[in-house]
Write a protein that holds these residues in place. Structure first.
Motif, PDB file in Angstrom:
ATOM      1  N   GLU A  21       0.828  -1.208   0.000  1.00  0.00           N
ATOM      2  CA  GLU A  21       0.000   0.000   0.000  1.00  0.00           C
ATOM      3  C   GLU A  21       0.864   1.261   0.000  1.00  0.00           C
ATOM      4  OE1 GLU A  21      -3.215   0.470  -0.323  1.00  0.00           O
ATOM      5  OE2 GLU A  21      -3.556  -1.674  -0.585  1.00  0.00           O
ATOM      6  N   ILE A  22       1.992   1.215   0.693  1.00  0.00           N
ATOM      7  CA  ILE A  22       2.915   2.352   0.674  1.00  0.00           C
ATOM      8  C   ILE A  22       3.398   2.612  -0.748  1.00  0.00           C
ATOM      9  CG2 ILE A  22       5.258   3.059   1.340  1.00  0.00           C
ATOM     10  CD1 ILE A  22       4.714   1.745   4.091  1.00  0.00           C
ATOM     11  N   VAL A  23       3.750   1.529  -1.454  1.00  0.00           N
ATOM     12  CA  VAL A  23       4.209   1.651  -2.843  1.00  0.00           C
ATOM     13  C   VAL A  23       3.112   2.256  -3.716  1.00  0.00           C
ATOM     14  CG1 VAL A  23       4.945   0.373  -4.902  1.00  0.00           C
ATOM     15  CG2 VAL A  23       5.875  -0.247  -2.648  1.00  0.00           C
ATOM     16  N   ILE A  24       1.906   1.693  -3.634  1.00  0.00           N
ATOM     17  CA  ILE A  24       0.808   2.133  -4.497  1.00  0.00           C
ATOM     18  C   ILE A  24       0.458   3.592  -4.239  1.00  0.00           C
ATOM     19  CG2 ILE A  24      -1.615   1.783  -5.096  1.00  0.00           C
ATOM     20  CD1 ILE A  24       0.298  -0.371  -6.088  1.00  0.00           C
ATOM     21  N   ASN A  25       0.278   3.935  -2.988  1.00  0.00           N
ATOM     22  CA  ASN A  25      -0.166   5.291  -2.658  1.00  0.00           C
ATOM     23  C   ASN A  25       0.878   6.343  -3.026  1.00  0.00           C
ATOM     24  OD1 ASN A  25      -2.908   5.475  -0.973  1.00  0.00           O
ATOM     25  ND2 ASN A  25      -1.925   3.525  -0.510  1.00  0.00           N
ATOM     26  N   THR A  26       2.145   6.046  -2.761  1.00  0.00           N
ATOM     27  CA  THR A  26       3.184   7.023  -3.088  1.00  0.00           C
ATOM     28  C   THR A  26       3.333   7.183  -4.596  1.00  0.00           C
ATOM     29  OG1 THR A  26       4.332   6.311  -1.063  1.00  0.00           O
ATOM     30  CG2 THR A  26       5.552   7.712  -2.591  1.00  0.00           C
ATOM     31  N   CYS A  27       3.256   6.072  -5.330  1.00  0.00           N
ATOM     32  CA  CYS A  27       3.356   6.160  -6.793  1.00  0.00           C
ATOM     33  C   CYS A  27       2.172   6.911  -7.396  1.00  0.00           C
ATOM     34  CB  CYS A  27       3.480   4.761  -7.396  1.00  0.00           C
ATOM     35  SG  CYS A  27       5.091   3.983  -7.133  1.00  0.00           S
ATOM     36  N   ARG A  28       0.991   6.715  -6.829  1.00  0.00           N
ATOM     37  CA  ARG A  28      -0.176   7.464  -7.318  1.00  0.00           C
ATOM     38  C   ARG A  28       0.037   8.965  -7.141  1.00  0.00           C
ATOM     39  NH1 ARG A  28      -4.812   3.829  -4.360  1.00  0.00           N
ATOM     40  NH2 ARG A  28      -5.087   2.216  -5.981  1.00  0.00           N
ATOM     41  N   MET A  29       0.523   9.350  -5.961  1.00  0.00           N
ATOM     42  CA  MET A  29       0.753  10.776  -5.713  1.00  0.00           C
ATOM     43  C   MET A  29       1.812  11.328  -6.669  1.00  0.00           C
ATOM     44  SD  MET A  29       0.595  10.697  -1.532  1.00  0.00           S
ATOM     45  CE  MET A  29       0.970  12.412  -1.324  1.00  0.00           C
ATOM     46  N   ALA A  30       2.860  10.512  -6.909  1.00  0.00           N
ATOM     47  CA  ALA A  30       3.914  10.955  -7.827  1.00  0.00           C
ATOM     48  C   ALA A  30       3.366  11.112  -9.244  1.00  0.00           C
ATOM     49  CB  ALA A  30       5.061   9.948  -7.805  1.00  0.00           C
ATOM     50  N   ARG A  31       2.503  10.208  -9.647  1.00  0.00           N
ATOM     51  CA  ARG A  31       1.906  10.319 -10.984  1.00  0.00           C
ATOM     52  C   ARG A  31       1.052  11.570 -11.093  1.00  0.00           C
ATOM     53  NH1 ARG A  31      -1.454   5.232 -13.007  1.00  0.00           N
ATOM     54  NH2 ARG A  31      -2.643   5.727 -11.120  1.00  0.00           N
ATOM     55  N   ASP A  32       0.283  11.854 -10.046  1.00  0.00           N
ATOM     56  CA  ASP A  32      -0.585  13.027 -10.062  1.00  0.00           C
ATOM     57  C   ASP A  32       0.232  14.320 -10.169  1.00  0.00           C
ATOM     58  OD1 ASP A  32      -2.775  11.401  -9.851  1.00  0.00           O
ATOM     59  OD2 ASP A  32      -3.039  11.698  -7.683  1.00  0.00           O
ATOM     60  N   VAL A  33       1.365  14.355  -9.473  1.00  0.00           N
ATOM     61  CA  VAL A  33       2.155  15.583  -9.424  1.00  0.00           C
ATOM     62  C   VAL A  33       3.083  15.713 -10.626  1.00  0.00           C
ATOM     63  CG1 VAL A  33       3.932  16.846  -8.120  1.00  0.00           C
ATOM     64  CG2 VAL A  33       2.029  15.740  -6.907  1.00  0.00           C
ATOM     65  N   TYR A  34       3.746  14.603 -10.994  1.00  0.00           N
ATOM     66  CA  TYR A  34       4.797  14.682 -12.009  1.00  0.00           C
ATOM     67  C   TYR A  34       4.376  14.132 -13.371  1.00  0.00           C
ATOM     68  CZ  TYR A  34       7.659  15.655  -7.924  1.00  0.00           C
ATOM     69  OH  TYR A  34       8.168  16.207  -6.777  1.00  0.00           O
ATOM     70  N   GLY A  35       3.198  13.517 -13.444  1.00  0.00           N
ATOM     71  CA  GLY A  35       2.711  13.014 -14.721  1.00  0.00           C
ATOM     72  C   GLY A  35       3.478  11.828 -15.253  1.00  0.00           C
ATOM     73  N   GLU A  36       4.183  11.131 -14.381  1.00  0.00           N
ATOM     74  CA  GLU A  36       4.982   9.987 -14.820  1.00  0.00           C
ATOM     75  C   GLU A  36       4.265   8.693 -14.469  1.00  0.00           C
ATOM     76  OE1 GLU A  36       6.939   7.858 -16.696  1.00  0.00           O
ATOM     77  OE2 GLU A  36       8.025   9.782 -16.681  1.00  0.00           O
ATOM     78  N   ASN A  37       4.197   7.778 -15.447  1.00  0.00           N
ATOM     79  CA  ASN A  37       3.425   6.554 -15.272  1.00  0.00           C
ATOM     80  C   ASN A  37       4.286   5.289 -15.286  1.00  0.00           C
ATOM     81  OD1 ASN A  37       0.648   5.587 -14.959  1.00  0.00           O
ATOM     82  ND2 ASN A  37       1.030   4.485 -16.875  1.00  0.00           N
ATOM     83  N   ARG A  38       5.596   5.454 -15.495  1.00  0.00           N
ATOM     84  CA  ARG A  38       6.483   4.297 -15.546  1.00  0.00           C
ATOM     85  C   ARG A  38       7.165   4.114 -14.192  1.00  0.00           C
ATOM     86  NH1 ARG A  38      10.186   5.313 -20.699  1.00  0.00           N
ATOM     87  NH2 ARG A  38      10.581   7.206 -19.502  1.00  0.00           N
ATOM     88  N   VAL A  39       7.169   2.875 -13.702  1.00  0.00           N
ATOM     89  CA  VAL A  39       7.721   2.577 -12.375  1.00  0.00           C
ATOM     90  C   VAL A  39       8.754   1.465 -12.498  1.00  0.00           C
ATOM     91  CG1 VAL A  39       7.221   1.750 -10.041  1.00  0.00           C
ATOM     92  CG2 VAL A  39       5.588   3.238 -11.210  1.00  0.00           C
ATOM     93  N   THR A  40       9.925   1.661 -11.886  1.00  0.00           N
ATOM     94  CA  THR A  40      10.914   0.588 -11.770  1.00  0.00           C
ATOM     95  C   THR A  40      10.941   0.101 -10.332  1.00  0.00           C
ATOM     96  OG1 THR A  40      12.727   2.142 -11.312  1.00  0.00           O
ATOM     97  CG2 THR A  40      12.360   1.522 -13.620  1.00  0.00           C
ATOM     98  N   LEU A  41      11.084  -1.204 -10.161  1.00  0.00           N
ATOM     99  CA  LEU A  41      11.191  -1.805  -8.832  1.00  0.00           C
ATOM    100  C   LEU A  41      12.592  -2.397  -8.710  1.00  0.00           C
ATOM    101  CD1 LEU A  41       7.749  -3.673  -8.627  1.00  0.00           C
ATOM    102  CD2 LEU A  41       8.313  -1.361  -7.838  1.00  0.00           C
ATOM    103  N   SER A  42      13.395  -1.831  -7.810  1.00  0.00           N
ATOM    104  CA  SER A  42      14.785  -2.266  -7.701  1.00  0.00           C
ATOM    105  C   SER A  42      15.226  -2.244  -6.247  1.00  0.00           C
ATOM    106  CB  SER A  42      15.695  -1.369  -8.550  1.00  0.00           C
ATOM    107  OG  SER A  42      16.996  -1.908  -8.652  1.00  0.00           O
ATOM    108  N   GLY A  43      16.397  -2.836  -5.983  1.00  0.00           N
ATOM    109  CA  GLY A  43      16.912  -2.940  -4.629  1.00  0.00           C
ATOM    110  C   GLY A  43      16.689  -4.339  -4.072  1.00  0.00           C
ATOM    111  N   GLY A  44      17.557  -4.727  -3.146  1.00  0.00           N
ATOM    112  CA  GLY A  44      17.554  -6.086  -2.623  1.00  0.00           C
ATOM    113  C   GLY A  44      16.266  -6.524  -1.971  1.00  0.00           C
ATOM    114  N   VAL A  45      15.470  -5.597  -1.427  1.00  0.00           N
ATOM    115  CA  VAL A  45      14.210  -5.975  -0.791  1.00  0.00           C
ATOM    116  C   VAL A  45      13.264  -6.602  -1.818  1.00  0.00           C
ATOM    117  CG1 VAL A  45      12.127  -5.061   0.345  1.00  0.00           C
ATOM    118  CG2 VAL A  45      14.397  -4.343   1.119  1.00  0.00           C
ATOM    119  N   PHE A  46      13.421  -6.245  -3.096  1.00  0.00           N
ATOM    120  CA  PHE A  46      12.553  -6.818  -4.120  1.00  0.00           C
ATOM    121  C   PHE A  46      13.008  -8.216  -4.568  1.00  0.00           C
ATOM    122  CE2 PHE A  46      11.028  -2.390  -4.620  1.00  0.00           C
ATOM    123  CZ  PHE A  46       9.685  -2.655  -4.435  1.00  0.00           C
TER     124      PHE A  46
END
Length: 782
Positions: A707-732
């Protein structure tokens, strides 16, 4: 009849892979004339004949290339016919203008395997059988072009029979540089722990007998030594753990074939194909209830499994019917031993015997580790069988040296459209690994004819790779933030330009503000980034010590939530067992932020949650607490032992969120969103006090992170108009979190990109550093 002559230059992995005899046979089949030869940039073909036949030749050149070949570029020029009499293979052309690609080491091919067990064949049971389609490549090469004189096989002059094959264009062993037989090639020896020779007519059979008697044997492979023992024996595996000083980190297991793998693990069709691929990586498979010693992978639902990949391995399994632990030949986290004298020195206290040979390994190269996610490969360690194969990027690189990070180090060199990411070097925490790192950089520069114009390094001032880069003289340098490099690596894999929302979750990455980052949302391009969101900072008591003692991170989160009353929370197991004076000291440290670097790390949040649940207070290997919490969550959702391979992935994709996540807050501060997880911690404590099953809490924790991922990405899309997301880092590397986040983002209309070529962990950041440095250089920023 129209006669045409083509001058063809082929670039790619086209030397040492049977390419010239393939060209020779192909030309003969079309009644063409001319010549083929190696050059320092690839292969030159001068071919003439009937026009339609020449065109068919070119088409089949691309379509029917040998299995180890990788054609990257074909350039064709027409020329006046010379009326050649025949088609011939010319000697290699040597000069200093090298522009080659080096083939990777490959598992024994089916043709050689058949000969190995053919009693009428002259190489019957010869443990170094190979041909142009298989065998050692990178691990024996010293320089290019890839000719025998420039490999470690120079020490073995060929007998007349081998030399005849080597010179025969119609032979499968034409210019197979490791070509040899029992009369002229390397030989296997069995030795005791001090290096003394054990004289046996069949040392491999005797080694198998010793393994059956629960002995530990060091086995020399393609890229170094393995430590082997009977994987069904609790006694043998426990003894290996004790001697290797490896308490709980899973061991890899080698099985005879995919059928035997299926006795101990669930194996899907895609997983079987990966197991049987020429790279022969270690593949993570879900364990079954079986006779396999639990000590192979204690407390872990997955097992790293690989198949034999050298003739010696196959001969060993001719005499045994049980799986073998086959783990890196080293002590704890030291580099893998690959030189004989060093192996006897370092492994003599671990192994009772050595099954070794006299073919020198030029470069150590660990086994690769990978798995299947959504029917495709998801790499965890890119090494033997994959490196040093180039990664083609759509744009043209400035020549760059990127030195990677501290953990799971790789480096990267670039040339033209290619990135050459090194094999796995290891953790740069000792002099021997640093020496290997420096040596291999020089090797790659020489092999691929790259003189970098710029060097890229991680911001962390204490990384040995960073110190190495900063000490280089006469070359521009550029620092790259750790999580920006992670994001750029994923972008580079997919050829992405412009900006993306980079979701980067890991354990440790040095931030420009001096804090330890790791729960990051970036608006990133290939030159720069803006931090648009992150987890709220909490103290990391004891700094690096908290990585090995997750209870410290739990204390940091409790203190962040409750201040000085953090020790008053009931039902927290570590508060009951830890020394009161230690907790007093820890409290004082956190009050004053002394030796408590602030961290936004998602990896440390996982550690804190696992410690609060009592899953792990201390860990014996990196990520252990998070791994065990993930498995607890998955066990809550599914009854694994009743399911077929990979149904868990499909199930995760289809599951409906009948259970809600926990609460958290997104607060805007200084043009970034700060993710406050104090309510999340409070909810976990509340549910523990109410007796909610730990598996349910662990699952809801994963839901919350999603939910943290989804909500933050939604806000970023609303503000910056970017729709592409990369998932990286060892936690993934957490498959539950990866799939939940991947699915939810896609359902919400995001275009999601994950790693498929380099690992999501720190083994991939050198690629990201290289791309960023190249783009900055081209833009005139450095």
């Amino acid at each position: 009849m129209s006669i045409a002559r083509y001058l063809i230059t082929v670039k790619g992995i086209v030397q040492g892979v049977g390419f010239r005899p393939f060209v020779y046979s192909l030309a003969k089949s079309h009644s063409l004339r001319g010549a083929v030869k190696n050059n320092p940039k690839g292969v030159d073909i001068d071919v003439e004949g009937e026009l339609e036949s020449v065109k068919k030749f070119v088409d089949e050149l691309k379509q029917k290339a040998p299995p180890l070949a990788r054609i990257e570029e074909i350039a064709i020029q027409t020329a006046a016919p010379e009326r050649y009499a025949e088609f011939i293979i010319k000697d290699s052309e040597c000069n200093t203008d090298k522009d080659l690609m080096v083939a990777v080491d490959s598992a024994i091919c089916e043709d050689c395997l058949q000969e190995l067990f053919d009693g009428s064949d002259r190489r019957f049971r010869y443990p170094f059988i190979n041909c142009t389609n298989c065998g050692p490549r990178f691990t024996i090469i010293k320089d290019v072009p890839y000719d025998r004189e420039l490999t470690t096989m120079k020490a073995f002059p060929m007998c007349p029979d081998c030399l005849q094959e080597y010179r025969d264009p119609g032979s499968r062993r034409f210019h197979a540089q490791p070509n040899a037989c029992a009369a002229c090639g390397p030989r296997v020896k069995l030795r005791d722990s001090s290096g003394g020779l054990i004289d046996k007519a069949n040392p491999i059979q005797r080694a198998a007998e010793l393994l059956s008697e629960n002995n530990i044997i060091a086995v020399k492979g393609l890229g170094g030594y393995h430590l082997a023992c009977n994987a069904l024996s609790k006694e043998a595996v426990s003894s290996l753990r004790e001697r290797k000083v490896r308490e709980e980190k899973p061991f890899a297991v080698m099985v005879k074939d995919a059928s035997q793998a299926g006795l101990y693990c669930q194996v899907s069709k895609d997983e079987q194909l990966l197991l049987e691929s020429r790279a022969r990586p270690i593949v993570l498979l879900r364990k079954k209830d079986s006779l396999l010693a639990e000590e192979t992978a204690p407390g872990n639902a997955f097992l790293g499994v690989m198949l034999p990949y050298t003739p010696l391995h196959y001969l060993l399994f001719e005499y045994i019917d049980f799986p073998l632990v086959m783990t890196s030949g080293n002590l704890s986290d030291e580099p893998i031993a690959y030189e004989d004298e060093d192996a006897f020195l370092r492994l003599g206290e671990i192994a009772e015997y050595f099954l070794t040979h006299n073919r020198v390994i030029s470069h150590r190269c660990d086994d690769s580790v990978t798995r299947i996610y959504r029917e495709n490969e998801y790499p965890l360690r890119r090494s033997r069988g994959y490196a040093p194969a180039p990664i083609k990027i759509s744009d043209s690189f400035v020549p760059v040296l990127a030195v990677g990070g501290e953990q799971k180090n790789t480096f990267c060199l670039t040339r033209g459209s290619y990135a050459f990411v090194s094999h796995h070097i290891g953790d740069l925490e000792n002099l021997e690994t640093l020496s290997a790192f420096e040596k291999e950089i020089q090797l790659y520069k020489r092999l691929f004819n790259i003189e970098p114009e710029i060097v890229a390094y991680d911001y962390h001032p204490e990384y040995l790779s960073t110190k190495y880069a900063l000490e280089l003289k006469g070359i521009p340098q550029t620092g790259v933030q750790h999580h920006h490099a992670h994001t750029a690596a994923c972008m580079a894999e997919h050829g992405l330009q412009g900006s993306v929302i980079g979701v980067c979750f890991d354990g440790t990455g040095f931030g420009p503000d001096g804090s330890i980052w790791g729960g990051e949302f970036l608006l990133a391009s290939l030159t720069s980034f803006k931090r648009i969101g992150h987890l709220r900072y909490v103290p990391m008591p004891g700094g690096a010590r908290a990585v090995k003692e997750p209870w410290r991170m739990a204390a940091g989160y409790l203190h962040s939530m409750l201040g000085s009353s953090w020790r008053e929370v009931p039902g927290i197991s570590f508060l009951k067992v830890k020394n009161g004076m230690l907790l007093d000291t820890l409290g004082d440290m956190m009050d004053k932020w002394l030796n408590c670097p602030p961290t936004s790390s998602m990896g440390r949040l996982f550690d804190a949650a696992a410690a609060l649940l009592g899953i792990r207070h201390e860990v014996n290997y990196e990520g252990q607490a998070a791994v065990e919490m993930e498995q607890l969550a998955v066990q809550y959702l599914y009854h694994w032992k009743h399911m077929k391979s990979n149904e868990h992935i499909k199930g995760i994709q289809l599951i409906k969120q009948e259970i809600p996540g926990y609460s958290f807050a997104l607060e805007e501060k200084s043009n970034t969103w700060e993710i406050d997880t104090r309510n999340l911690i409070n909810d976990i404590i509340k549910e523990m006090s109410e007796g909610v099953p730990l598996g349910e809490i662990a699952y809801r924790f994963h839901l919350t992170v999603t939910e943290i991922v989804i909500n933050t990405c939604r806000m970023a899309r609303d503000v910056y108009g970017e729709n592409r997301v990369t998932l990286s880092g060892g936690v993934f590397q957490n498959m539950l979190l990866l799939d939940m986040a991947h699915r939810r983002l896609a359902e919400d209309g995001f275009e999601v990109f994950i790693h498929r070529v380099v690992p999501a962990n720190d083994g991939g950041i050198s690629l990201g550093q290289a791309v960023i440095a190249s783009e900055r250089r081209k833009a005139g920023c450095v």
